[in-house]
Design an enzyme around this catalytic site. Structure first.
Site, PDB file in Angstrom:
ATOM      1  N   SER A 199       0.862  -1.182   0.000  1.00 11.30           N
ATOM      2  CA  SER A 199       0.000   0.000   0.000  1.00 11.30           C
ATOM      3  C   SER A 199       0.897   1.229   0.000  1.00 11.30           C
ATOM      4  CB  SER A 199      -0.882   0.038   1.244  1.00 11.30           C
ATOM      5  OG  SER A 199      -0.165   0.573   2.351  1.00 11.30           O
ATOM      6  N   ASP A 200       0.403   2.325  -0.559  1.00 12.00           N
ATOM      7  CA  ASP A 200       1.101   3.587  -0.346  1.00 12.00           C
ATOM      8  C   ASP A 200       1.039   3.867   1.164  1.00 12.00           C
ATOM      9  OD1 ASP A 200       2.441   5.973  -0.674  1.00 12.00           O
ATOM     10  OD2 ASP A 200       1.275   6.580  -2.416  1.00 12.00           O
ATOM     11  N   CYS A 201       1.882   4.794   1.640  1.00 14.84           N
ATOM     12  CA  CYS A 201       2.020   4.893   3.095  1.00 14.84           C
ATOM     13  C   CYS A 201       0.737   5.385   3.765  1.00 14.84           C
ATOM     14  CB  CYS A 201       3.238   5.731   3.435  1.00 14.84           C
ATOM     15  SG  CYS A 201       4.708   4.785   3.008  1.00 14.84           S
TER      16      CYS A 201
END
Ligand SMILES: *[C@@H]1O[C@H](CO)[C@@H](O)[C@H](O)[C@H]1NC(C)=O
Ligand SMILES: *[C@@H]1O[C@H](CO)[C@@H](O)[C@H](O)[C@H]1NC(C)=O
Ligand SMILES: *[C@@H]1O[C@H](CO)[C@@H](O)[C@H](O)[C@H]1NC(C)=O
Length: 790
Positions: A297-299
């Site tokens: 996932s993106d952060c």
């Protein structure tokens, strides 16, 4: 990415007392190594087994709390099994980076090679160069890992989102607006970074030099514009645009490059957050494209499913929906914190977690993580400090910087300057001596940094040179216009270094204007008016700027675009200005006029809608007049290109060409061709392969300087109706030629890949009848029809 954290961390590192450069490798005992008696007898240590089987065995030895602990980017050690701690998040967009948490620059290696920002390297239109840059980044990652300065080899690069809107702050990180270019970039960079030779031979068991991650799937290209933030943004995209614009780079990344990771973005796609979309992550990425690897996932993009998108109501539902959709590791600790409750509430099963963990550990196994001491890796174990900032990498950084520079204007041969003829030179502008303008974002501490001013000093005797920044920064809220004009007036030659910085375009910040910031334009005009000879304007920007005023002003004799050119960027610019290098870069994005900013950035449609004055986007669909076109770029030499094919009219594949029909062919409507289309899916891969034919381009350098010619080949349909692009790039090649030299460049044209276009239902179809290959002003008509199909 949450990069503020990393920047603070970097500043702290600088304050630490420097320690002696002792290269300490990853702490022993290494899992499955000779000294790791606890784990070497277990099946996951058996290198004869396939990685997924080893991973499944490892996972089977973990307790549920241990499993959950592995679901975030900071995965702790499991000492009883000899599993070391691992950091999934590292960055290497154009060199290893201080963004991310997996790499430290405080040991024996303090600097890494800083290549140009991606948009600049993209302008070289050279897939071999892109691959070599990816390879160098992978080598440096492995070297840092071997010397104990990295506890991760998973690099969350490249960014292959389409640069859809010129205002996008992260457009600089991408290979531009064209899906074919971005697809080629994705495949090349990933193959280089991951190592292991031709990606065609890479399997799910192949060893990895490092692991690449293509981000951000999908249709993510807005950061913060008009109070719309990426965290809650819903990309409303048509099936047609998804299939022929937004998704191709990701597909190529997986299918051609064999990427071992895809990152899901912050945005939703038609109402479904990317990291919660099993249609995207499981059905498409893993299913249709066959990715062997993991989804990151993106952060904090799992948390934003609930907190920003309001797609779920509880944290437990949120982690359950993300893992079930196919998100394997969350950047941040949200999943680690909430997964146990999700299991207890019956929303998530241990099996769901195992599936994610097997994907994750299989990648670590392919990285050689459970084979004992990493330095004994028979392929990559020898890499160390000497492989970072090596002479070869430094010269590659210069080569990439040189090849990406685009000459936009050169009236009356103002450039190149002959240094021995320059008796006085004024260098003016906030980007002349600004190392920040070399980097762009996602950079690391560079081995060397040469600003344009420093490099010019190696050509021009300092006593003949005057420098004035004239603005405190590229924001240029106040300009020393009077002083600048006075200096310009008393110098023979003037070079202006203007453009943008990360204060105008960056992650989390989109632009609202395409004009140069603050007083820049009035400063440039005042200097040009004061100078005796036409001035040279160098633009350091990621995204395009509207410089119509400069294009049309005869007192501005030359314009160069030099992106954010990396550690050797200043030298590269000086080499171009003083004629030691003949520029060959081409714009990888359309440079739109300022009026383009009237359309909302949130309108994701690529195709024009003339009824409401929507002009469309990119060279494929934009109906307005650009300031500079996609693919534009001049040379100091004059080149010719001649297009021809070498196959006969009776080619068994079913395509025919009229080689005599070159320039001046009129475009016919589909009605004349009978309006018949073939569905590519029905033709079949085998038949598609048989249809591939060569198109040749003879290029010749007519002088006066040796240099590269960049050849872009387009396909044009007989009509642009029905959602067909006006044209589509189908191939490119960059060829060095001495003066007077000729070369034949071969392009393999695949009707299934290159003649097809995507219908409104998302289906790839090929029209029957006339198609046109285009190189420069040359056109070649190719008719298409299949026997046995009607
Ligand atoms: C480098 O930084 C890391 C993380 O801050 C720290 O654990 C390590 O001890 C440092 N190494 C040296 C040689 O200073
Ligand atoms: C999770 O991360 C947040 C933000 O970095 C931090 O404040 C919090 O303490 C962490 N929670 C746990 C349980 O590690
Ligand atoms: C630079 O020019 C000055 C003045 O003309 C001269 O004295 C000096 O030797 C020159 N320096 C170099 C390195 O050429």
């Amino acid at each position: 990415m949450v990069h503020k954290v990393s920047l603070v961390a970097f500043l702290l590192l600088l304050l630490l007392p420097s320690s002696p450069s002792t290269a300490t490798a990853v702490d022993p005992p290494y899992s499955c190594g000779p000294s790791s008696l606890s784990s070497q007898a277990l099946a996951f240590c058996n290198t004869q087994l396939p990685p997924s089987q080893r991973a499944a065995d490892l996972v089977s030895h973990l307790t549920l709390p241990e499993k959950i602990s592995q679901l975030g980017d900071r995965a702790p050690a499991v000492p009883r099994l000899g599993v070391p701690a691992y950091e999934w998040w590292s960055e290497g967009l154009h060199g290893l980076s201080i963004w991310g948490r997996g790499i430290r620059f405080n040991g024996s290696v303090r600097a890494v090679t800083s290549f140009p920002q991606v948009i600049h390297t993209a302008a070289a239109f050279d897939a071999r160069l892109w691959r070599r840059v990816g390879e160098a980044v992978g080598v440096e990652a492995r070297a840092l890992y071997n010397v104990g300065q990295a506890n991760g080899l998973t690099i969350w690069s490249p960014n292959v989102n389409i640069f859809r809107d010129p205002r996008w702050g992260r457009g600089q990180e991408t290979p531009g607006e064209d899906p074919a270019t971005a697809s080629a970039y994705a495949a090349a960079f990933v193959a280089g970074l991951q190592g292991g030779g031709s990606p065609a031979t890479v399997t799910e068991a192949s060893t990895l030099q490092a692991s690449a991650c293509c981000k951000h799937a999908t249709a993510y290209d807005l950061d913060y514009w008009n109070k719309v933030a990426r965290y809650s943004y819903d990309s409303k995209v048509t099936l047609q645009d998804l299939e022929d614009t937004y998704n191709p780079p990701f597909k190529s990344c997986v299918m051609e490059g064999k990427a071992t990771c895809i990152m899901c973005g912050y945005n939703s796609i038609n109402g479904v957050p990317a990291c919660a979309s099993s249609d995207l992550l499981t059905k498409q990425v893993r299913g249709e494209w066959g990715m062997k690897g993991y989804v990151a996932s993106d952060c904090d993009a799992v948390a934003t499913i609930r907190d920003a998108h309001r797609y779920t109501s509880s944290p437990e539902d949120t982690v359950a929906v993300a893992i079930k959709a196919g998100t394997d590791v969350n950047c941040g600790n949200y999943t680690q914190v909430h997964a146990m409750a999700a299991v207890q509430q019956g929303k998530l099963s241990e099996k769901d977690i195992d599936k994610a963990l097997i994907n994750l550990f299989a990648v670590r196994i392919r990285l050689g993580h459970f084979n004992g001491d990493p330095r004994s890796n028979d392929v990559y174990g020898h890499l160390g400090a000497a492989d970072v900032c090596s002479p070869a990498h430094k010269s590659l950084a210069l080569e990439a910087a040189l090849d990406g520079i685009v000459l936009l204007k050169n009236d009356a041969g103002v450039l190149p300057l002959r240094p021995w003829l320059v008796s006085s030179l004024a260098v003016i502008g906030p980007n002349a001596d600004n190392t920040g303008a070399l980097h762009g974002n996602y950079f690391g501490p560079a081995c060397d940094l040469t600003t344009p001013l420093q490099a010019i000093k190696s050509y021009i005797n300092g006593s003949h040179l005057r420098f004035l920044a004239a603005c405190d920064s590229p924001a240029c809220t106040m300009a020393a216009t009077g002083t600048a004009a006075t200096i310009a007036c008393s110098s023979d030659h003037v070079i202006l270094f203007m453009g943008l910085s990360q204060k105008q375009e960056q992650e989390g910040l989109d632009r609202t204007t395409l004009l140069l910031p603050g007083e820049q334009q009035s400063l440039i005009v005042a200097v040009a008016n004061a100078a005796s000879l036409p001035v040279i304007l160098v633009l350091l920007t990621g995204g395009p700027v509207d410089v119509t005023f400069a294009k049309n002003n005869p007192k501005i004799g030359a314009i160069l675009w030099a992106g954010y050119p990396g550690q050797a960027g200043g030298l590269a610019i000086a080499k171009v200005i003083f004629g030691d290098h003949n520029p060959s870069g081409r714009l990888p994005v359309t440079w739109y006029p300022e009026e383009f900013t009237k359309i909302p950035m949130t309108d994701m449609r690529m195709r024009a809608d003339p009824a409401i004055g929507y002009p469309g986007r990119s060279y494929r669909f934009y109906q307005g007049n650009p300031v500079y076109k996609f693919g534009y770029g001049l040379s100091y030499s004059s080149f010719s290109s001649r297009l021809f094919t070498s196959f006969s009219m009776t080619n068994a594949g079913g395509v025919s060409s009229d080689t005599s029909a070159l320039a001046g062919i009129t475009v016919r409507s589909t009605e004349e061709d009978g309006g018949v289309s073939y569905v590519v899916g029905e033709i079949g891969i085998e038949r598609c392969n048989e249809l591939v034919f060569p198109a040749m381009v003879e290029v010749e350098n007519h002088g006066p300087m040796d240099g590269k010619q960049t050849v872009l080949m387009y396909l044009q349909w007989p009509t642009a109706n029905g959602g067909r692009p006006a044209r589509q790039l189908i191939g490119f090649r960059s060829q060095h030629l001495k003066v007077g030299e000729k070369a034949n460049l071969k392009f393999d044209v695949s009707p299934c890949d290159h003649f097809s276009w995507v219908s409104e239902t998302g289906e790839k179809v090929i029209d029957r009848g006339a198609h046109f290959l285009i190189v420069g002003d040359e056109e070649l008509e190719i008719s298409f029809g299949l026997t046995g199909l009607s």
